[in-house]
Design an enzyme around this catalytic site. Structure first.
Site, mmCIF file in Angstrom:
data_model
loop_
_atom_site.group_PDB
_atom_site.id
_atom_site.type_symbol
_atom_site.label_atom_id
_atom_site.label_comp_id
_atom_site.label_asym_id
_atom_site.label_seq_id
_atom_site.Cartn_x
_atom_site.Cartn_y
_atom_site.Cartn_z
ATOM 1 N N SER A 193 6.007 8.091 2.040
ATOM 2 C CA SER A 193 6.276 7.215 0.901
ATOM 3 C C SER A 193 7.680 7.508 0.353
ATOM 4 O O SER A 193 8.647 7.414 1.099
ATOM 5 C CB SER A 193 5.167 7.400 -0.148
ATOM 6 O OG SER A 193 5.241 6.402 -1.133
ATOM 7 N N ASP A 243 -1.454 -1.070 4.353
ATOM 8 C CA ASP A 243 -0.511 -0.308 3.541
ATOM 9 C C ASP A 243 0.134 -1.175 2.462
ATOM 10 O O ASP A 243 0.186 -2.408 2.572
ATOM 11 C CB ASP A 243 0.581 0.262 4.462
ATOM 12 C CG ASP A 243 1.319 1.442 3.871
ATOM 13 O OD1 ASP A 243 1.213 1.680 2.658
ATOM 14 O OD2 ASP A 243 2.009 2.135 4.643
ATOM 15 N N HIS A 303 -1.886 3.108 2.571
ATOM 16 C CA HIS A 303 -0.753 3.964 2.256
ATOM 17 C C HIS A 303 -1.060 5.432 2.530
ATOM 18 O O HIS A 303 -0.179 6.195 2.912
ATOM 19 C CB HIS A 303 -0.351 3.769 0.788
ATOM 20 C CG HIS A 303 1.049 4.207 0.479
ATOM 21 N ND1 HIS A 303 2.150 3.753 1.175
ATOM 22 C CD2 HIS A 303 1.535 5.071 -0.445
ATOM 23 C CE1 HIS A 303 3.240 4.301 0.697
ATOM 24 N NE2 HIS A 303 2.897 5.120 -0.280
#
Length: 347
Positions: free
Chosen positions: A148, A290, A317
């Site tokens: 991320s 995601d 995610h």
């Protein structure tokens, strides 16, 4: 005669098996070797960071020991902690892969300046470089995994200090925040109930991000579908622990207050055109559900000179949790492949 041949063959196999077991045991002992020449601390290293004319301490912890593979983990958020990476302990030790937890400045066990001046991407890149140097990581053994926001940080690090890397993993992060914003608006938002989107937008327009209703809407309609696709009451404890400790000042400064798209310092971050300059073997990871566009992350691998792509068909995610076997098996195969000399690894 045939009987004795078979007996000798069986004994040879048994001895070979014993040697293999002894080797495995020796390897395991080596992996968990601790430095006890002084007071042992479980692999924790507190590293002084000199930044913006001040000195702070950041927390790291080594898990395992492998001189050829040292994986430094950059968590997301921005502002969460290393703790959601504890899932690695269930998979990487068996492969002899050493990994290193690291709380970035302002997060977890590291110092918190309580000053938004320090929430800055170039400054964090230099922080990672100081951590690398302090831990004696080099192009012979240094793997960097950014998830991320950590993927943005890892990308920037690779562009500036790629010569120090042996392998790079960009997990669940696109190479363009404007593209991420468009994906949130044009794809993710349209998958939600229009009434929910309308109410969320109304709350955001009023700046009511701390209104309990905001999270009541987002948890079942966004988080449970695009952050981690497990029942919310069964979310892994290391993940919830890390997210609950998020430094909100850091998060809002860099990401912005909204969960849809991006509005902070990273709003215009875009490195699509620079991907060909990252020549180190690189794995990009994308999940079907995601918050980031998996097609974009697949495309990234084609732009990287030595790019590989891992697709998590059931993942969001937090693919390391909701598509765990795919994620972990792919990560392990990539690291072992690069360690064996492969530039691109088929996954």
């Amino acid at each position: 005669m045939n009987y004795f041949c078979c007996l000798l063959l069986a004994l040879a196999c048994l001895l070979g098996s014993c040697r293999s077991s002894d080797t495995d045991t020796t390897s395991l002992k080596t992996y968990f070797t601790a430095d006890t020449s002084d007071v042992a601390d479980g692999g924790v290293r507190i590293i002084p960071i000199n930044t913006l004319n001040r000195t702070f301490k950041v927390w790291t912890k080594r898990f395992g020991n492998n001189p050829k593979i040292k994986l430094l983990l950059l968590n997301g958020g921005p502002g969460a902690t290393h703790e959601y990476f504890e899932v690695m302990e269930s998979f990487l030790p068996a492969e002899g892969i050493e990994f290193i937890y690291y709380d970035q400045l302002g997060t977890g066990n590291s110092d918190n300046p309580n000053d938004t001046t320090f929430w800055d991407l170039p400054r964090y890149v230099e922080e990672v470089e100081q951590v690398r140097s302090a831990l004696n990581l080099s192009a012979d053994n240094f793997y960097l995994l950014g998830h991320s926001w950590g993927g943005i940080l890892a990308t920037e690090y690779a562009l500036k200090y790629g010569k120090n890397l042996k392998g790079l993993v960009i997990s669940n992060m696109m190479s363009s925040c404007p593209d991420y914003g468009r994906y949130a608006d044009e794809v993710l938002a349209k998958q939600m109930d229009p009434a929910v989107v309308k109410e969320v937008n109304e709350l955001e327009a009023k700046g009511q991000y701390t209104n309990p209703r905001y999270m009541e809407l987002l948890l079942p309609n966004f988080y449970a579908k695009h952050i981690c696709r497990l029942p919310i009451d069964q979310w892994p404890e290391p993940m919830t622990r890390a997210l609950n400790k998020t430094n909100q000042s850091l998060y809002v400064t860099m990401q912005g207050p909204s969960e849809f798209g991006i509005a902070g310092k990273l709003t215009n971050w875009d490195r699509k055109a620079d991907l060909p300059n990252i020549t180190v073997p690189t794995l990009t990871i994308g999940g079907q559900y995601d918050t980031m566009d998996p097609a974009h992350m697949k495309w990234m691998a084609t732009q990287l000179p030595n790019g590989s792509y891992l697709y998590c068909p059931n993942g969001s995610h937090m693919s390391m949790y909701d598509d765990q076997k795919t994620y972990m098996q792919g990560l392990i195969k990539f690291i072992n492949g690069v360690n064996a000399g492969e530039k691109k690894v088929a996954l």
